[in-house]
Design an enzyme around this catalytic site. Structure first.
Site, PDB file in Angstrom:
ATOM      1  N   ARG A   1      60.004 -12.717  31.672  1.00  0.00           N
ATOM      2  CA  ARG A   1      60.170 -14.171  31.782  1.00  0.00           C
ATOM      3  C   ARG A   1      61.632 -14.604  31.712  1.00  0.00           C
ATOM      4  O   ARG A   1      61.950 -15.747  31.994  1.00  0.00           O
ATOM      5  CB  ARG A   1      59.334 -14.894  30.742  1.00  0.00           C
ATOM      6  CG  ARG A   1      59.666 -14.549  29.322  1.00  0.00           C
ATOM      7  CD  ARG A   1      58.628 -15.117  28.386  1.00  0.00           C
ATOM      8  NE  ARG A   1      58.555 -16.572  28.450  1.00  0.00           N
ATOM      9  CZ  ARG A   1      59.489 -17.387  27.970  1.00  0.00           C
ATOM     10  NH1 ARG A   1      60.567 -16.901  27.387  1.00  0.00           N
ATOM     11  NH2 ARG A   1      59.357 -18.688  28.059  1.00  0.00           N
TER      12      ARG A   1
ATOM     13  N   PRO B   1      56.452   1.338  14.582  1.00  0.00           N
ATOM     14  CA  PRO B   1      56.888   0.550  13.418  1.00  0.00           C
ATOM     15  C   PRO B   1      58.177   1.094  12.792  1.00  0.00           C
ATOM     16  O   PRO B   1      58.792   0.406  11.973  1.00  0.00           O
ATOM     17  CB  PRO B   1      55.714   0.669  12.436  1.00  0.00           C
ATOM     18  CG  PRO B   1      54.550   1.109  13.257  1.00  0.00           C
ATOM     19  CD  PRO B   1      55.114   1.919  14.374  1.00  0.00           C
TER      20      PRO B   1
ATOM     21  N   ASP C   1      64.341 -22.639  25.799  1.00  0.00           N
ATOM     22  CA  ASP C   1      63.371 -21.994  24.908  1.00  0.00           C
ATOM     23  C   ASP C   1      63.792 -22.041  23.440  1.00  0.00           C
ATOM     24  O   ASP C   1      64.967 -22.120  23.135  1.00  0.00           O
ATOM     25  CB  ASP C   1      63.254 -20.509  25.264  1.00  0.00           C
ATOM     26  CG  ASP C   1      62.163 -20.251  26.269  1.00  0.00           C
ATOM     27  OD1 ASP C   1      61.381 -21.161  26.539  1.00  0.00           O
ATOM     28  OD2 ASP C   1      62.115 -19.115  26.773  1.00  0.00           O
TER      29      ASP C   1
ATOM     30  N   GLU D   1      48.495   9.399  15.422  1.00  0.00           N
ATOM     31  CA  GLU D   1      49.493   9.293  14.345  1.00  0.00           C
ATOM     32  C   GLU D   1      50.922   9.297  14.884  1.00  0.00           C
ATOM     33  O   GLU D   1      51.870   9.475  14.129  1.00  0.00           O
ATOM     34  CB  GLU D   1      49.322  10.426  13.329  1.00  0.00           C
ATOM     35  CG  GLU D   1      47.933  10.529  12.710  1.00  0.00           C
ATOM     36  CD  GLU D   1      47.441   9.201  12.147  1.00  0.00           C
ATOM     37  OE1 GLU D   1      48.187   8.559  11.395  1.00  0.00           O
ATOM     38  OE2 GLU D   1      46.309   8.799  12.495  1.00  0.00           O
TER      39      GLU D   1
END
Ligand code: 4GX
Length: 250
Positions: free
Chosen positions: A158, A93, A173, A120
Site C-alpha cells: 500500500r 517472534p 496515514d 517449532e
C-alpha cells in the site's frame, strides 16, 4: 516489486492476491507475486519437510535442505525479473518488531523473499546461511509465519507509489508523521443521538485542518503518549497548539 513466499500453505496467500488494494496491485502487474512450496523440493516418497528436533523435545523442526532449494529457486525467479536487491526475510517472534519506518525501508528494495516457518521453527543453520533479516509482527505467538508474511507484504504494497495516489491517503496515514489518525464521519448527520462535529460541515478548510490536527494530537497524547515525544511538529502545528493552549486558559 517482486515477492516470493516460501510456504507450505500457498493457498493462504489468496487473502492478499485476490482481494482489495493488494489484489489490484497483482492484477495490474505492479506486484510480481509467487509462492514456492518447499515440499516440491523434498526427497523420497514421503516428501518430508519436517523432522524431530535434535536434543529431543516436543514438536517438529523444518529441515534446511528443502528450504535452501526453495530459496535458491526464488532467487532465480528474482534474477529473471531483473530484481537485484531482494533480501531473504524470516518472520518469527525472535526478530525486530515491525514498524512504519521499517516498512518504509522495505519499499526501497526491488523485492523480498519471505520465509514462513511452521511447527517449532526452522533449522538454525538455514537461518545462518540464507536469512538476511528476521522480523516479528508483535509479541504474541501464531501457528505459522504466513499471516505475519501477509501483514508485512500488505504494509509494503500500500506504500508503493504506483498502487495508491496521494488523494487515496498514505501521505496522511497514521504514523507517517508520528501521530495517530483523527476521527472520521460520513452520512447521515445524526446517528443514535450522536451528531457530526459542526466544523466538519462548515466548509472552512483551514479551520477543519486545524481541528483535525488538534484531534490527532489530543488522541495521541491520551492513547500513545510515548509517540508524542518523537514527533516533529511543523511551525503551523506549533502555532495551532499555542493558540489552543491560550484559548483554554480563558
Ligand atoms: N511475528 N510465528 C514463526 C515458527 C517459529 C517457531 C519458533 C521460530 C521459532 C510470528 C510473529 C510468529 C509463529 C511465525 C511461529 N519460528 N512471526 N513460527 N509473532 O508468531 O512473526
Amino acid at each position: 516489486m517482486f515477492f516470493a513466499v516460501i510456504t507450505l500453505f500457498p493457498e493462504m496467500f489468496e487473502a492478499i492476491t485476490a482481494y482489495g488494494i493488494s489484489g489490484r496491485a497483482v492484477k495490474r502487474d505492479i506486484l510480481q507475486f509467487s509462492c514456492i512450496n518447499p515440499r516440491d523440493f523434498a526427497e523420497g516418497n514421503y516428501k518430508r519437510v519436517d523432522e524431530r528436533p535434535f536434543g529431543g523435545g516436543p514438536g517438529m523442526v523444518m529441515m534446511a535442505e528443502p528450504l535452501s532449494q526453495a530459496i535458491n529457486h526464488a532467487r532465480k525467479l528474482a534474477m529473471q525479473a531483473g530484481c537485484v536487491h531482494v533480501p531473504v526475510v524470516y518472520m518469527s517472534p525472535q526478530g525486530n518488531t515491525l514498524n512504519e519506518s521499517a516498512v518504509q525501508q522495505f519499499v526501497e528494495y526491488d523485492g523480498l523473499i519471505v520465509l514462513c516457518g511452521r511447527y517449532e521453527g526452522v533449522d538454525e543453520r538455514l537461518i545462518q546461511r540464507y536469512v538476511d533479516q528476521e522480523w516479528s509482527i508483535g509479541d504474541y505467538v501464531l501457528s505459522g509465519g504466513e499471516l505475519p508474511a501477509m501483514v508485512l507484504m500488505d504494509s509494503i504494497i500500500r506504500k508503493l507509489p504506483e498502487v495508491m495516489s496521494d488523494e487515496q491517503s498514505v501521505v496522511q496515514d497514521s504514523f507517517v508523521d508520528g501521530l495517530l489518525d483523527c476521527p472520521q464521519y460520513t452520512r447521515p448527520d445524526h446517528f443514535e443521538g450522536l451528531n457530526v462535529p459542526e466544523i466538519l460541515k462548515s466548509g472552512h478548510h483551514a479551520n477543519i485542518e486545524k481541528w483535525r490536527f488538534l484531534q490527532r494530537y489530543q488522541r495521541t497524547l491520551e492513547r500513545r503518549p510515548e509517540l508524542v515525544d518523537k514527533v516533529e511538529l511543523t511551525k503551523q502545528q506549533k502555532k495551532w497548539l499555542k493558540d489552543e493552549r491560550g484559548s483554554n486558559n480563558h
